[in-house]
Design a protein around this motif. Structure first.
Motif: not given
Length: 368
Positions: A246-253, A255-256, A263-264, A306-316
């Motif tokens: 469930e790691a990806y579900d946890n990360v995406t929820v 981050v949202e 917050w950061h 990791l890719d999801y978080i890197l995209e988030e860094i780029k965007c925000s």
């Protein structure tokens, strides 16, 4: 009583010693509250040492060192049952199989279902889903749903959820004794002391991940700290174990949630340290193995998160990640994606964590 509990969250004598099958992680045992205070003092000294030796350094803590693990077990069970109940409702509204954040329950139908199940009358449930708790579109997603269990809510202690196996309604929240209630409060106070010290000293505080049956509670408590202390920068880092299904579900929820609340988001990504023990426990007690079936699947999960978080860094630019890995492919993947996304090392949004002397052939070139 204990027999009513979900198998995964029952204490089991065969796994009382949590060191079994674990070679790469420290394990703490609850002795008494004084011992927890001693651990807190040790962590405070670590934060001070980190502050004195580097700019924006890191210090790591383990929540099982700061309180009675039994509380983490009970709270984890509550959170898992509550989320499962949401997924059950989503399935009944024809949304089974969707990604966690894409499931949106129609508030009207949800209130009718709660009334039909005998959990709450329509009038009672209406005030749960008003104002900040209700999406503007009249739908309730997983984040709205999760927000109902928290310090700010007045949901009755007797809230019932259906047990899928028995078809019976059961109380969601275990009744804590007065002593357990005090132990929980003291654990939260210790976390608070550590987070304040880290903020004052300019140190980033990483909350270690632990066994899957503690993890929902650990993550939830860490999120509460992030909400308070990560307003201007990422001070508190949560840890995600990518060997979990469930790691990806946890990360995406999560981050949202950080996006919505402004917050950061701070995270450490690891593959995971408790695999043998987790698998053996699941097989012996009889619940689904929480770990990905193969090493390749775990790699895939790590790079996806990791890719999801890197995209988030780029965007925000409001996210930070520690890539805690000795894997050469993962390190190269991170560096390549940083270049592609225009994330420069000097921004300090991405850092790497490795154990001293474990993979010098990766660590030294990376440092250069």
């Amino acid at each position: 009583g204990a027999e009513q509990r979900e198998k995964q969250f029952r204490a089991h004598p065969g796994f009382g010693d949590r060191r079994g099958g674990v070679i790469s992680a420290r394990t703490y045992f609850y002795a008494d509250e004084a011992k927890c205070d001693q651990h807190m003092e040790t962590f405070l000294r670590c934060i001070d040492a980190s502050s004195g030796s580097s700019v924006e350094g890191f210090s790591a803590i383990k929540l099982t060192a700061l309180g009675r693990p039994q509380f983490l077990l009970q709270f984890s069970e509550v959170l898992v049952k509550w989320r499962r109940f949401f997924h059950q409702m989503a399935a009944e509204q024809g949304q089974a199989g969707r990604a966690a954040l894409e499931m949106k329950l129609e508030a009207e139908k949800l209130q009718e279902a709660l009334a039909d199940l005998g959990i709450a009358t329509k009038a009672e449930s209406q005030h749960w889903f008003t104002g900040e708790n209700l999406g503007v579109s009249g739908t309730v997603d997983l984040l709205d749903w999760n927000s109902l269990i928290g310090s700010r809510t007045k949901i009755s202690k007797l809230l019932l959820v259906p047990n899928m196996q028995t078809g019976q309604l059961e109380p969601l929240l275990s009744r804590f004794t007065e002593e357990e209630d005090m132990q929980m409060k003291r654990m939260l106070q210790r976390m608070d002391v550590l987070a304040k010290r880290a903020t004052e000293k300019g140190v980033r505080l990483m909350v270690d991940a632990e066994q899957s049956y503690f993890q929902p509670a650990i993550s939830r408590l860490t999120l509460e700290m992030q909400r308070r202390f990560n307003r201007d920068r990422a001070v508190i880092f949560n840890t995600y174990q990518c060997y979990l299904k469930e790691a990806y579900d946890n990360v995406t929820v999560d981050v949202e949630l950080s996006r919505r609340e402004g917050w950061h988001f701070g995270t450490k990504l690891v593959r995971g340290a408790y695999m043998e023990q987790e698998r053996e426990r699941a097989a012996k007690i009889g619940y689904e193995d929480p770990i990905n079936p193969t090493y390749e699947k775990t790699n895939e999960m790590y790079h996806k998160c990791l890719d999801y978080i890197l995209e988030e860094i780029k965007c925000s630019r409001k996210a930070s990640v520690m890539v805690a890995s000795h894997n050469e492919d993962t390190v190269k993947f991170t560096l390549r994606r940083m270049m592609e996304l225009g994330i420069h090392p000097s921004e300090k949004k991405v850092c790497f964590g490795q154990l001293l002397g474990m993979c010098d052939q990766i660590t030294f070139p990376l440092g250069e």
